[in-house]
Design a protein around this motif. Structure first.
Motif, PDB file in Angstrom:
ATOM      1  N   LYS A  65      55.902  14.868   2.111  1.00  0.00           N
ATOM      2  CA  LYS A  65      57.039  15.208   1.255  1.00  0.00           C
ATOM      3  C   LYS A  65      57.625  16.555   1.667  1.00  0.00           C
ATOM      4  CE  LYS A  65      58.381  15.577  -3.569  1.00  0.00           C
ATOM      5  NZ  LYS A  65      57.949  15.494  -4.961  1.00  0.00           N
ATOM      6  N   SER A  66      56.760  17.517   1.977  1.00  0.00           N
ATOM      7  CA  SER A  66      57.233  18.831   2.419  1.00  0.00           C
ATOM      8  C   SER A  66      57.975  18.727   3.742  1.00  0.00           C
ATOM      9  CB  SER A  66      56.057  19.797   2.563  1.00  0.00           C
ATOM     10  OG  SER A  66      55.450  20.016   1.322  1.00  0.00           O
ATOM     11  N   MET A  67      57.448  17.907   4.646  1.00  0.00           N
ATOM     12  CA  MET A  67      58.106  17.728   5.943  1.00  0.00           C
ATOM     13  C   MET A  67      59.480  17.085   5.755  1.00  0.00           C
ATOM     14  SD  MET A  67      56.204  19.061   8.206  1.00  0.00           S
ATOM     15  CE  MET A  67      56.890  18.430   9.712  1.00  0.00           C
ATOM     16  N   GLU A  68      59.575  16.126   4.837  1.00  0.00           N
ATOM     17  CA  GLU A  68      60.870  15.514   4.553  1.00  0.00           C
ATOM     18  C   GLU A  68      61.831  16.559   3.994  1.00  0.00           C
ATOM     19  OE1 GLU A  68      60.187  12.259   1.906  1.00  0.00           O
ATOM     20  OE2 GLU A  68      59.068  11.111   3.410  1.00  0.00           O
ATOM     21  N   GLY A  69      61.329  17.400   3.113  1.00  0.00           N
ATOM     22  CA  GLY A  69      62.166  18.463   2.548  1.00  0.00           C
ATOM     23  C   GLY A  69      62.615  19.437   3.617  1.00  0.00           C
ATOM     24  N   LEU A  70      61.753  19.748   4.556  1.00  0.00           N
ATOM     25  CA  LEU A  70      62.132  20.644   5.647  1.00  0.00           C
ATOM     26  C   LEU A  70      63.188  20.003   6.535  1.00  0.00           C
ATOM     27  CD1 LEU A  70      58.764  22.236   6.805  1.00  0.00           C
ATOM     28  CD2 LEU A  70      60.694  23.385   5.734  1.00  0.00           C
ATOM     29  N   GLU A  71      63.018  18.732   6.811  1.00  0.00           N
ATOM     30  CA  GLU A  71      63.991  18.041   7.652  1.00  0.00           C
ATOM     31  C   GLU A  71      65.360  18.003   6.984  1.00  0.00           C
ATOM     32  OE1 GLU A  71      62.307  14.240   8.535  1.00  0.00           O
ATOM     33  OE2 GLU A  71      60.730  15.087   9.787  1.00  0.00           O
ATOM     34  N   GLU A  72      65.392  17.857   5.660  1.00  0.00           N
ATOM     35  CA  GLU A  72      66.662  17.851   4.943  1.00  0.00           C
ATOM     36  C   GLU A  72      67.313  19.229   4.962  1.00  0.00           C
ATOM     37  OE1 GLU A  72      65.756  16.453   1.051  1.00  0.00           O
ATOM     38  OE2 GLU A  72      65.285  14.419   1.727  1.00  0.00           O
ATOM     39  N   ASN A  73      66.519  20.283   4.980  1.00  0.00           N
ATOM     40  CA  ASN A  73      67.046  21.647   4.931  1.00  0.00           C
ATOM     41  C   ASN A  73      67.040  22.339   6.276  1.00  0.00           C
ATOM     42  OD1 ASN A  73      67.438  21.525   2.126  1.00  0.00           O
ATOM     43  ND2 ASN A  73      65.277  21.950   1.779  1.00  0.00           N
ATOM     44  N   MET A  74      66.908  21.602   7.345  1.00  0.00           N
ATOM     45  CA  MET A  74      66.854  22.211   8.679  1.00  0.00           C
ATOM     46  C   MET A  74      68.208  22.727   9.148  1.00  0.00           C
ATOM     47  SD  MET A  74      63.874  22.434   9.936  1.00  0.00           S
ATOM     48  CE  MET A  74      63.976  22.544  11.704  1.00  0.00           C
ATOM     49  N   ASP A  75      69.294  22.376   8.486  1.00  0.00           N
ATOM     50  CA  ASP A  75      70.607  22.804   8.934  1.00  0.00           C
ATOM     51  C   ASP A  75      70.761  24.319   8.896  1.00  0.00           C
ATOM     52  OD1 ASP A  75      70.527  22.824   6.191  1.00  0.00           O
ATOM     53  OD2 ASP A  75      72.637  22.264   5.960  1.00  0.00           O
ATOM     54  N   PHE A  76      70.053  25.024   8.019  1.00  0.00           N
ATOM     55  CA  PHE A  76      70.179  26.483   7.974  1.00  0.00           C
ATOM     56  C   PHE A  76      69.580  27.129   9.215  1.00  0.00           C
ATOM     57  CE2 PHE A  76      65.852  26.308   6.403  1.00  0.00           C
ATOM     58  CZ  PHE A  76      65.283  27.472   6.878  1.00  0.00           C
ATOM     59  N   VAL A  77      68.632  26.506   9.867  1.00  0.00           N
ATOM     60  CA  VAL A  77      68.033  27.072  11.069  1.00  0.00           C
ATOM     61  C   VAL A  77      69.021  27.029  12.220  1.00  0.00           C
ATOM     62  CG1 VAL A  77      66.180  26.766  12.760  1.00  0.00           C
ATOM     63  CG2 VAL A  77      65.716  26.469  10.330  1.00  0.00           C
ATOM     64  N   PHE A  78      69.836  26.016  12.236  1.00  0.00           N
ATOM     65  CA  PHE A  78      70.782  25.876  13.333  1.00  0.00           C
ATOM     66  C   PHE A  78      72.077  26.638  13.084  1.00  0.00           C
ATOM     67  CE2 PHE A  78      68.133  22.016  13.578  1.00  0.00           C
ATOM     68  CZ  PHE A  78      67.552  22.275  14.800  1.00  0.00           C
ATOM     69  N   ASN A  79      72.252  27.184  11.912  1.00  0.00           N
ATOM     70  CA  ASN A  79      73.415  27.991  11.619  1.00  0.00           C
ATOM     71  C   ASN A  79      73.137  29.389  12.171  1.00  0.00           C
ATOM     72  OD1 ASN A  79      75.410  29.592  10.496  1.00  0.00           O
ATOM     73  ND2 ASN A  79      75.455  28.427   8.574  1.00  0.00           N
ATOM     74  N   GLU A  80      73.780  29.745  13.273  1.00  0.00           N
ATOM     75  CA  GLU A  80      73.485  31.003  13.975  1.00  0.00           C
ATOM     76  C   GLU A  80      73.843  32.217  13.134  1.00  0.00           C
ATOM     77  OE1 GLU A  80      74.988  31.205  17.947  1.00  0.00           O
ATOM     78  OE2 GLU A  80      74.353  29.152  18.382  1.00  0.00           O
ATOM     79  N   GLU A  81      74.908  32.128  12.359  1.00  0.00           N
ATOM     80  CA  GLU A  81      75.313  33.270  11.546  1.00  0.00           C
ATOM     81  C   GLU A  81      74.250  33.588  10.493  1.00  0.00           C
ATOM     82  OE1 GLU A  81      78.765  34.238   8.330  1.00  0.00           O
ATOM     83  OE2 GLU A  81      79.352  33.108  10.112  1.00  0.00           O
ATOM     84  N   GLU A  82      73.803  32.560   9.786  1.00  0.00           N
ATOM     85  CA  GLU A  82      72.772  32.773   8.769  1.00  0.00           C
ATOM     86  C   GLU A  82      71.454  33.189   9.411  1.00  0.00           C
ATOM     87  OE1 GLU A  82      72.382  29.387   6.271  1.00  0.00           O
ATOM     88  OE2 GLU A  82      74.413  29.566   5.459  1.00  0.00           O
ATOM     89  N   SER A  83      71.140  32.620  10.577  1.00  0.00           N
ATOM     90  CA  SER A  83      69.906  32.995  11.265  1.00  0.00           C
ATOM     91  C   SER A  83      69.940  34.459  11.668  1.00  0.00           C
ATOM     92  CB  SER A  83      69.695  32.116  12.495  1.00  0.00           C
ATOM     93  OG  SER A  83      69.508  30.775  12.125  1.00  0.00           O
TER      94      SER A  83
END
Length: 104
Positions: A65-83
């Protein structure tokens, strides 16, 4: 005379046989008690194994369940500005918070 000695010999053998049967009966009873304890212990171990298996299944489900939640929220990692902002905040909290100008 010979009849008496044979009778005494037979009585002695019967006494030894009776004593041996009593000893063996006692040993059998002790072994039954020990077997009962082993069976109880084995059941306790089986119950523990079952509980561990249930816990492991719950942990695995939680991880999934945690891995599924991480996969759903992985878009913030690829956002270079937020990173970049996150990296700056981490650098500030690690090294930027020490300022020598404010030593008293």
């Amino acid at each position: 005379m010979e009849g008496i000695t044979r009778s005494e010999l037979l009585r002695a053998r019967l006494n030894r046989a009776s004593s041996t049967v009593k000893i063996l009966s006692s040993e059998i009873e002790e072994l039954r008690q020990r077997l009962s304890l082993v069976e109880i212990h084995n059941q306790e171990l089986q119950d523990l194994i079952d509980r561990i298996g249930e816990s492991a299944a719950q942990i695995a489900a939680s991880i999934d369940k945690s891995m599924e939640g991480l996969e759903e929220n992985m878009d913030f990692v690829f956002n270079e500005e937020e990173s970049g902002e996150i990296a700056s905040a981490e650098e500030f909290s690690q090294g930027g918070s020490v300022d020598v100008d404010f030593d008293f």
